[in-house]
Design a protein around this motif. Structure first.
Motif, PDB file in Angstrom:
ATOM      1  N   HIS A 171       0.832  -1.203   0.000  1.00  0.00           N
ATOM      2  CA  HIS A 171       0.000   0.000   0.000  1.00  0.00           C
ATOM      3  C   HIS A 171       0.869   1.257   0.000  1.00  0.00           C
ATOM      4  CE1 HIS A 171      -3.312   2.695   0.868  1.00  0.00           C
ATOM      5  NE2 HIS A 171      -2.776   3.053   2.019  1.00  0.00           N
ATOM      6  N   LEU A 172       1.878   1.280   0.843  1.00  0.00           N
ATOM      7  CA  LEU A 172       2.741   2.464   0.910  1.00  0.00           C
ATOM      8  C   LEU A 172       3.555   2.628  -0.373  1.00  0.00           C
ATOM      9  CD1 LEU A 172       3.949   2.197   4.620  1.00  0.00           C
ATOM     10  CD2 LEU A 172       2.338   3.860   3.653  1.00  0.00           C
ATOM     11  N   LEU A 173       4.004   1.520  -0.941  1.00  0.00           N
ATOM     12  CA  LEU A 173       4.744   1.605  -2.200  1.00  0.00           C
ATOM     13  C   LEU A 173       3.869   2.167  -3.312  1.00  0.00           C
ATOM     14  CD1 LEU A 173       6.683  -1.778  -2.031  1.00  0.00           C
ATOM     15  CD2 LEU A 173       7.745   0.490  -2.259  1.00  0.00           C
ATOM     16  N   GLU A 174       2.621   1.731  -3.358  1.00  0.00           N
ATOM     17  CA  GLU A 174       1.701   2.236  -4.385  1.00  0.00           C
ATOM     18  C   GLU A 174       1.427   3.727  -4.221  1.00  0.00           C
ATOM     19  OE1 GLU A 174      -1.652  -0.313  -3.939  1.00  0.00           O
ATOM     20  OE2 GLU A 174      -0.718  -2.011  -4.988  1.00  0.00           O
ATOM     21  N   LEU A 175       1.598   4.221  -3.010  1.00  0.00           N
ATOM     22  CA  LEU A 175       1.413   5.654  -2.755  1.00  0.00           C
ATOM     23  C   LEU A 175       2.686   6.454  -3.015  1.00  0.00           C
ATOM     24  CD1 LEU A 175      -0.645   5.459   0.567  1.00  0.00           C
ATOM     25  CD2 LEU A 175      -1.513   5.900  -1.743  1.00  0.00           C
ATOM     26  N   GLY A 176       3.754   5.774  -3.421  1.00  0.00           N
ATOM     27  CA  GLY A 176       5.011   6.454  -3.698  1.00  0.00           C
ATOM     28  C   GLY A 176       5.878   6.680  -2.478  1.00  0.00           C
ATOM     29  N   ARG A 177       5.604   5.957  -1.405  1.00  0.00           N
ATOM     30  CA  ARG A 177       6.372   6.122  -0.162  1.00  0.00           C
ATOM     31  C   ARG A 177       7.576   5.187  -0.192  1.00  0.00           C
ATOM     32  NH1 ARG A 177       4.201  10.763   2.242  1.00  0.00           N
ATOM     33  NH2 ARG A 177       2.037  10.852   1.534  1.00  0.00           N
ATOM     34  N   ARG A 178       8.772   5.773  -0.204  1.00  0.00           N
ATOM     35  CA  ARG A 178       9.992   4.998  -0.410  1.00  0.00           C
ATOM     36  C   ARG A 178      10.883   4.925   0.828  1.00  0.00           C
ATOM     37  NH1 ARG A 178       7.076   3.671  -4.010  1.00  0.00           N
ATOM     38  NH2 ARG A 178       7.353   4.158  -6.223  1.00  0.00           N
ATOM     39  N   LYS A 179      10.622   5.733   1.839  1.00  0.00           N
ATOM     40  CA  LYS A 179      11.503   5.789   3.018  1.00  0.00           C
ATOM     41  C   LYS A 179      10.690   5.562   4.286  1.00  0.00           C
ATOM     42  CE  LYS A 179      14.698   9.068   0.818  1.00  0.00           C
ATOM     43  NZ  LYS A 179      15.295  10.422   0.925  1.00  0.00           N
ATOM     44  N   PRO A 180      10.279   4.338   4.532  1.00  0.00           N
ATOM     45  CA  PRO A 180       9.431   4.099   5.697  1.00  0.00           C
ATOM     46  C   PRO A 180      10.236   3.968   6.997  1.00  0.00           C
ATOM     47  CG  PRO A 180       9.754   2.050   4.517  1.00  0.00           C
ATOM     48  CD  PRO A 180      10.461   3.120   3.716  1.00  0.00           C
ATOM     49  N   LEU A 181       9.656   4.494   8.051  1.00  0.00           N
ATOM     50  CA  LEU A 181      10.094   4.226   9.415  1.00  0.00           C
ATOM     51  C   LEU A 181       9.235   3.075   9.947  1.00  0.00           C
ATOM     52  CD1 LEU A 181      11.403   4.903  12.222  1.00  0.00           C
ATOM     53  CD2 LEU A 181       9.585   6.597  12.512  1.00  0.00           C
ATOM     54  N   VAL A 182       9.854   2.073  10.537  1.00  0.00           N
ATOM     55  CA  VAL A 182       9.122   0.936  11.094  1.00  0.00           C
ATOM     56  C   VAL A 182       9.294   0.936  12.609  1.00  0.00           C
ATOM     57  CG1 VAL A 182       8.795  -1.561  11.090  1.00  0.00           C
ATOM     58  CG2 VAL A 182       9.520  -0.406   8.993  1.00  0.00           C
ATOM     59  N   ILE A 183       8.174   0.948  13.306  1.00  0.00           N
ATOM     60  CA  ILE A 183       8.195   0.829  14.764  1.00  0.00           C
ATOM     61  C   ILE A 183       7.610  -0.535  15.091  1.00  0.00           C
ATOM     62  CG2 ILE A 183       7.395   1.793  16.950  1.00  0.00           C
ATOM     63  CD1 ILE A 183       7.117   4.489  15.442  1.00  0.00           C
ATOM     64  N   THR A 184       8.469  -1.456  15.462  1.00  0.00           N
ATOM     65  CA  THR A 184       8.060  -2.847  15.631  1.00  0.00           C
ATOM     66  C   THR A 184       7.397  -3.061  16.991  1.00  0.00           C
ATOM     67  OG1 THR A 184      10.051  -3.723  16.704  1.00  0.00           O
ATOM     68  CG2 THR A 184      10.106  -3.477  14.292  1.00  0.00           C
ATOM     69  N   GLY A 185       6.936  -4.292  17.196  1.00  0.00           N
ATOM     70  CA  GLY A 185       6.512  -4.713  18.514  1.00  0.00           C
ATOM     71  C   GLY A 185       7.696  -5.301  19.264  1.00  0.00           C
ATOM     72  N   VAL A 186       7.407  -5.989  20.356  1.00  0.00           N
ATOM     73  CA  VAL A 186       8.461  -6.630  21.142  1.00  0.00           C
ATOM     74  C   VAL A 186       9.193  -7.637  20.262  1.00  0.00           C
ATOM     75  CG1 VAL A 186       8.941  -8.022  23.189  1.00  0.00           C
ATOM     76  CG2 VAL A 186       7.097  -6.315  23.229  1.00  0.00           C
ATOM     77  N   ASP A 187      10.510  -7.561  20.251  1.00  0.00           N
ATOM     78  CA  ASP A 187      11.307  -8.288  19.275  1.00  0.00           C
ATOM     79  C   ASP A 187      11.125  -9.802  19.336  1.00  0.00           C
ATOM     80  OD1 ASP A 187      13.500  -8.339  17.226  1.00  0.00           O
ATOM     81  OD2 ASP A 187      14.506  -9.454  18.810  1.00  0.00           O
TER      82      ASP A 187
END
Length: 349
Positions: A171-187
């Motif tokens: 979804h983000l790629l289709e919107l042209g978003r190329r530099k995502p920040l990922v905030i994960t859950g507990v590793d």
């Protein structure tokens, strides 16, 4: 005072075992004795408890459920799903949490020893998997909900965490978003690892490797989402999207982006995971990956009910699909400046 089975036995001049046999239709009984017992039951107005009848039949008609805490945002949906099925089959639900740590587990173990329930539904509290596996090996039917990719030795109901992460990335790629920040859950959670893998692999397949500096571990809280964004800003990192591993941390991320003077979704698009009711009430409403939590509770409870009905427990996990729900927190990159860093270095200071 309430009438007991002992009262019935004394009035009828028989043993409590004989009264129990009359109640449950078990064993050969003299017809006149059985009729006398029934007459006394009617005269005294004795109502046997479901537990007493169940124990006499070798079944409590109670399902146990062990969960880490009731404060998890989606816990109510899972519980309601389980209750939907359990109550419709005439069973009760005995709920245990691990809020008090070892003390809670000792209390749970005492109920296991007392055979207080016929089967167990589990959302795994940390560090309990081997103990639950031992219970199952000793004959207690167990079904795990929200399998964290540890492949336990008993049946489970899970959702497509990897595919959910992939759908967020697509979804983000289709919107042209190329530099995502990922905030994960507990590793150490399997769901965290799977969501990250699905997201990362989808970006890699499109020719974009995630910047490891923009993959930050959170703990599924609102504050961890807010803290993750601030950490990236303080480090001067540029990002145009955020994928948070649950809706609460996504909400915290939205707050931090706006506090930095940027807009959601134009400057930064945000995607969460879970689709709890909160997701519809963030500002703007949150695009998120829907987990069918209520259906997961229902599916796990049905496994136990089928087992009680004589069917074997399934050997393979039942996996229910996730679904991307698009709301207003995501939008295409502005076409006039498609490569413009959405959050410039130093923003938010």
């Amino acid at each position: 005072m309430s009438i007991t089975i002992a009262d019935v036995a004394a009035r009828a001049g028989v043993s409590k075992t004989t009264v129990s046999r009359v109640l449950n239709g078990k064993g050969e009984l003299d017809l006149r004795t059985a009729e006398r017992v029934r007459q006394v039951i009617a005269e005294l107005g004795y109502v046997p408890s479901a537990r007493a009848v169940g124990l006499a039949r070798g079944r409590t008609r109670i399902v146990g459920m062990l969960v880490p805490s009731l404060t998890w945002p989606w816990m109510g949906e899972v519980l309601q799903g389980a209750v939907d099925v359990v109550e419709s089959e005439g069973y009760g639900l005995l709920l245990f949490t691990c809020n008090r740590g070892e003390e809670s587990m000792q209390q749970f173990a005492s109920q296991v020893s007392a055979q207080s329930f016929d089967g167990l539904l589990v959302i795994e509290p940390e560090g309990t998997l081997s103990y639950i596996e031992q219970l199952h090996a000793r004959g207690l039917p167990v079904v795990l909900i929200d399998d964290r990719a540890k492949q336990p030795l008993f049946p489970s109901v899970a959702t497509t965490n990897r595919a959910g992460g992939a759908s967020a990335a697509q979804h983000l790629l289709e919107l042209g978003r190329r530099k995502p920040l990922v905030i994960t859950g507990v590793d150490w959670f399997g769901c965290t690892q799977e969501r990250l893998a699905g997201f990362r692999d989808t970006y890699a397949a499109a020719g974009y490797e995630l910047d490891p500096r923009l993959v930050l571990e959170g703990d599924f809280t609102h504050e961890s989402g807010r803290r993750g964004v601030q950490q990236a800003l303080d480090a001067g990192l540029e990002f145009d999207a955020i994928f948070a591993h649950n809706d609460l941390s996504a909400g915290g991320a939205i707050q931090a982006v706006r506090e930095a003077g940027r807009t959601v979704p134009d400057d930064v698009s945000v995607v969460g995971f879970d689709d709890i009711p909160y997701a519809q009430h963030t500002e703007p409403p949150l695009t998120t990956v829907h987990q069918p939590m209520r259906r997961m509770g229902q599916a796990a409870a049905r496994m136990l009910m089928s087992y009680f009905g004589g069917e074997p427990l399934p050997e393979e996990p039942e996996v229910l699909p996730t679904t991307l729900i698009v709301r207003s927190s995501t939008a295409p990159t502005r076409p006039s400046t498609p490569d413009r860093p959405t959050v410039p270095a130093g923003a938010g200071h």
